[in-house]
Design an enzyme around this catalytic site. Sequence first.
Site, short mmCIF file in Angstrom:
data_model
loop_
_atom_site.label_atom_id
_atom_site.label_comp_id
_atom_site.label_asym_id
_atom_site.label_seq_id
_atom_site.Cartn_x
_atom_site.Cartn_y
_atom_site.Cartn_z
N TYR A 1 0.91 -1.26 -0.16
CA TYR A 1 0.17 -0.59 0.08
C TYR A 1 1.12 1.04 0.38
CZ TYR A 1 -3.30 3.51 1.43
OH TYR A 1 -4.43 4.32 2.00
N ASP B 1 9.64 3.30 -0.98
CA ASP B 1 8.51 3.28 -0.40
C ASP B 1 8.49 3.20 1.05
OD1 ASP B 1 4.66 3.49 0.08
OD2 ASP B 1 6.60 4.30 0.94
N LYS C 1 4.66 9.16 8.67
CA LYS C 1 5.24 9.15 9.91
C LYS C 1 5.61 10.04 10.24
CE LYS C 1 2.12 5.34 7.99
NZ LYS C 1 0.99 4.77 8.01
P1 KE4 Z 1 -0.09 8.14 4.62
O1 KE4 Z 1 -1.32 9.60 3.12
O2 KE4 Z 1 -1.57 8.05 5.09
O3 KE4 Z 1 0.34 9.37 4.98
O4 KE4 Z 1 0.66 7.61 3.69
C1 KE4 Z 1 0.31 6.52 2.80
C2 KE4 Z 1 0.95 5.28 2.95
C3 KE4 Z 1 2.35 5.78 2.03
N1 KE4 Z 1 2.74 4.88 2.08
C4 KE4 Z 1 2.90 3.30 2.77
C5 KE4 Z 1 3.88 2.41 3.44
C6 KE4 Z 1 1.79 3.10 3.78
O5 KE4 Z 1 1.94 2.11 5.31
C7 KE4 Z 1 1.21 4.63 4.07
C8 KE4 Z 1 -0.04 4.85 5.27
N2 KE4 Z 1 -0.22 3.38 6.32
C9 KE4 Z 1 -1.29 3.84 6.78
C10 KE4 Z 1 -1.56 2.72 7.45
N3 KE4 Z 1 -1.24 1.38 7.37
C11 KE4 Z 1 -2.24 4.41 7.27
C12 KE4 Z 1 -2.90 4.18 7.75
C13 KE4 Z 1 -4.74 4.48 7.06
O6 KE4 Z 1 -4.85 4.62 5.58
O7 KE4 Z 1 -5.42 4.57 8.30
#
Ligand code: KE4
Length: 426
Positions: free
Chosen positions: A143, A238, A266
């Site tokens: 993801y 990523d 994060k």
């Molecule tokens: P954000 O747009 O949520 O800040 O980041 C996206 C993203 C990009 N790359 C990786 C490897 C990620 O895990 C994420 C977002 N992680 C999720 C949890 N697995 C965020 C939690 C959510 O979607 O509420």
Amino acid sequence: MNKKSELLFQKARKYIPGGVNSPVRAGKAVGIDPPFIAEATGCLITDVDGNEYIDYICSWGPMILGHTHPDIIRAIKESIKRGTSFGAPTGVEVQMAETIVDMVPSIEMVRMVNSGTEATMSAIRLARGFTVRDKIIKFDGCYHGHADSLLVSAGSGVATLGIPGSPGVPGDLAKLTISLPFNNLESVVRAFHRFGSDIAAVIVEPVPANMGVIIPDMDFLNGLRKITDEYGSILIFDEVISGFRLAHGGAQELFDIMPDLTCLGKIIGGGLPVGAYGGKKEIMSRMAPEGDVYQAGTLSGNPVAMAAGLATLNILKQGNIYEELEKKGRVLFSGIEEAANQAGVQVTVNRVGSLGSIFFHDQPVTDFHSANATNADIFSVYFKSMLEQGIYLAPSPYEAVFLSTAHTEDIIKKTIKCAKTAFSAI
Ligand code: KE4
């Protein structure tokens, strides 16, 4: 007792789709109504009904130093006295950029954005602009946020909700994304033999944590580096989760593999909205206004968020925090695995440092296919029992357990004890 959470959830669903601002928080996959959180400190989180939990979500990764770390709160308070946002360059953004370049081996130049999604979306656009190619390769179950090109066979909330991708992603765009099995280099070689000269980039979570945590095969990751070099494609790591979590320089430092571009998020925001992407100067300098690939953001490099992120990175730079986190991870996951074995519950544990997953499966979990074969019903029983005992886990088998420096030995021992009780309920 969750009366206040229940009332809030009822009201929230009137105004917010599903009652949440991010789908996985709704707890649908495990059949719960989510506790609404009032406050947190260290590794403890308290809901609006006064129930206290040991927090293993850590805001999905950012809170590696625990909640309300005094140095981070102080930095935010100091910064906010001088204003919240100027929409103009500030010194603290330069400090943040210098720190990231100093800590992440492959990054020579970096651009701040406001989320991991923005970071990966921008990195993909830059790779396409730099190579003048359109196709990208990602991996099933990984993801990378919710940009259209990346919502193809994605992990995290997409996998949790069991939706193939998402309506609204144009077929003509989705077909430019080739999604392959993680840890399967042969499939990547075949894709490059077929489309090589049109592949702009390969984007990968070097340690996937959105189908549960998957341990990468080093030949696979090194193979990605080799084949992208051969075909002139951009290798994008990523590291939104793994960055500053697995080592100062993230997975690329741990595995000594240098990507061309790296996406961050994060932890670098210290709990405030921050993302970043960076890499080779030759590539990054194509970004406007120096170059002609466009990306912008009203709150990019926001000084308060930079202050929180810098305070976090400055602490992570010191001492042997990663050895400490490795020990905490080892004690927690080996304790839970032993408790499962004693209870006769089949589990597979995947862990790298302070990031890990418990899969209810009697086989190794090495990719999305095997992650999908784990028992989600047993996970729900485990999740609910842990929540009732005050252990706050991610409400999905496709997420990870995040540890922080605030999780003490006693807290970890208590967690293992709760796991023992949970396994006896299975
Ligand atoms: P954000 O747009 O949520 O800040 O980041 C996206 C993203 C990009 N790359 C990786 C490897 C990620 O895990 C994420 C977002 N992680 C999720 C949890 N697995 C965020 C939690 C959510 O979607 O509420």
